[in-house]
Design a protein around this motif. Structure first.
Motif, short mmCIF file in Angstrom:
data_model
loop_
_atom_site.label_atom_id
_atom_site.label_comp_id
_atom_site.label_asym_id
_atom_site.label_seq_id
_atom_site.Cartn_x
_atom_site.Cartn_y
_atom_site.Cartn_z
N ASP A 73 0.86 -1.18 0.00
CA ASP A 73 0.00 0.00 0.00
C ASP A 73 0.90 1.23 0.00
O ASP A 73 2.12 1.11 0.01
N TYR A 74 0.29 2.40 -0.03
CA TYR A 74 1.05 3.65 -0.05
C TYR A 74 0.42 4.62 0.92
O TYR A 74 -0.75 4.99 0.78
N ALA A 127 0.75 -3.79 4.31
CA ALA A 127 -0.59 -3.92 4.90
C ALA A 127 -0.81 -5.40 5.21
O ALA A 127 -0.83 -6.23 4.29
N LEU A 128 -0.93 -5.73 6.48
CA LEU A 128 -1.21 -7.10 6.91
C LEU A 128 -2.70 -7.20 7.20
O LEU A 128 -3.27 -6.32 7.85
N VAL A 159 2.08 -1.03 8.31
CA VAL A 159 3.38 -1.06 8.98
C VAL A 159 4.42 -0.36 8.11
O VAL A 159 4.48 -0.62 6.89
N TRP A 160 5.24 0.49 8.72
CA TRP A 160 6.36 1.10 8.01
C TRP A 160 7.40 1.54 9.04
O TRP A 160 7.07 1.70 10.22
N PRO A 161 8.66 1.74 8.64
CA PRO A 161 9.68 2.18 9.60
C PRO A 161 9.35 3.55 10.15
O PRO A 161 8.99 4.46 9.40
#
Length: 254
Positions: free
Chosen positions: A179-180, A188-189, A202-204
């Protein structure tokens, strides 16, 4: 046939193949474990997403807000001065309609969350969640096995999202997708709770990025945000806030 059956898998699931191809795909799926799992996952997901509870119901106040915006725009157009004789009437009619439309656009933007500026993260999260349900693109990888979902992101993102198996706690994993959000690609889980879909983005976490609000509500959807192991997490769902909070705690457990 060789296992390039996935090229026809979506058309087969949507009943878009002719009789000969359909029979061929049925035989292939019967003998191909990967395609059989994909078909089973798709059909299970379709059953989940067809539930009436997933349909978006606009809040009652929305109709009144739209009517107010239309009345304001109409009044703005009505206050235009009368056209001079030298000007063709249709030009004034067009000008009045343009003013009314522009006014409606400005009022509508004022009514939106974020008030005409760059839409907030909560808006983006909810929009991505709803879009994933409406566009039949909930998952790029369909699997309940975290050892299948996590490696799928390798090479597609510059980080590896942690993936947990929470089926024993009543939140089965059904897959993941790209996703963005917040100006960057994210993972995206996708989990479910009975007939409710939960997207976990989830992203850093960037250096200096403020910690997310613990809980939020946006347009009838609940959101829970947290930090962990250098990652930013947001869970979004129409699931009630208590159960979504319990889910978030399970994900945060070591």
């Amino acid at each position: 046939m060789e296992c390039h059956g996935r090229d026809l898998l979506q058309a087969y699931l949507d009943d878009e193949l002719d009789v000969a191809r359909t029979i061929e795909m049925e035989r292939h799926v019967a003998g191909c474990v990967a395609c059989a799992d994909a078909v089973a996952g798709h059909r299970a997901l379709r059953d989940v997403l067809s539930a009436p509870e997933l349909r978006f119901t606009p809040p009652p106040a929305l109709a009144a807000r739209v009517r107010t915006a239309l009345d304001t725009a109409a009044d703005a157009g009505a206050r235009r001065p009368a056209p001079r004789a030298a000007v063709r009437p249709w030009r004034w009619a067009f000008s009045g309609a343009a003013v009314a439309f522009a006014s409606l656009l400005l009022v509508s933007r004022a009514l939106l969350p974020g008030g005409g500026g760059r839409e907030g993260l909560a808006d983006q999260l909810v929009a991505s969640h709803v879009r994933s349900l409406m566009a039949s693109h909930l998952t790029d990888v369909v699997s309940s096995d975290r050892h299948t979902v996590r490696p799928w992101f390798d090479g597609k993102l510059d980080f590896s999202p942690p993936v947990k198996d929470l089926a024993a706690s009543g939140f089965p994993l059904i897959g993941g997708r790209l996703d963005y959000l917040a100006g960057r690609p994210v993972a995206a889980l996708v989990y479910t709770r009975q007939k409710h879909v939960i997207n976990v983005f989830v992203w850093p976490a960037a250096a200096g990025e403020p910690a997310p609000a613990t809980r939020a509500e946006e347009n009838g959807y609940n959101l829970v945000g947290w930090r962990g192991d250098g990652m930013a997490y947001w869970a979004v769902s129409d699931l009630n806030a208590e159960e979504l909070g319990a889910f978030a705690k399970l994900v945060q457990q070591p």
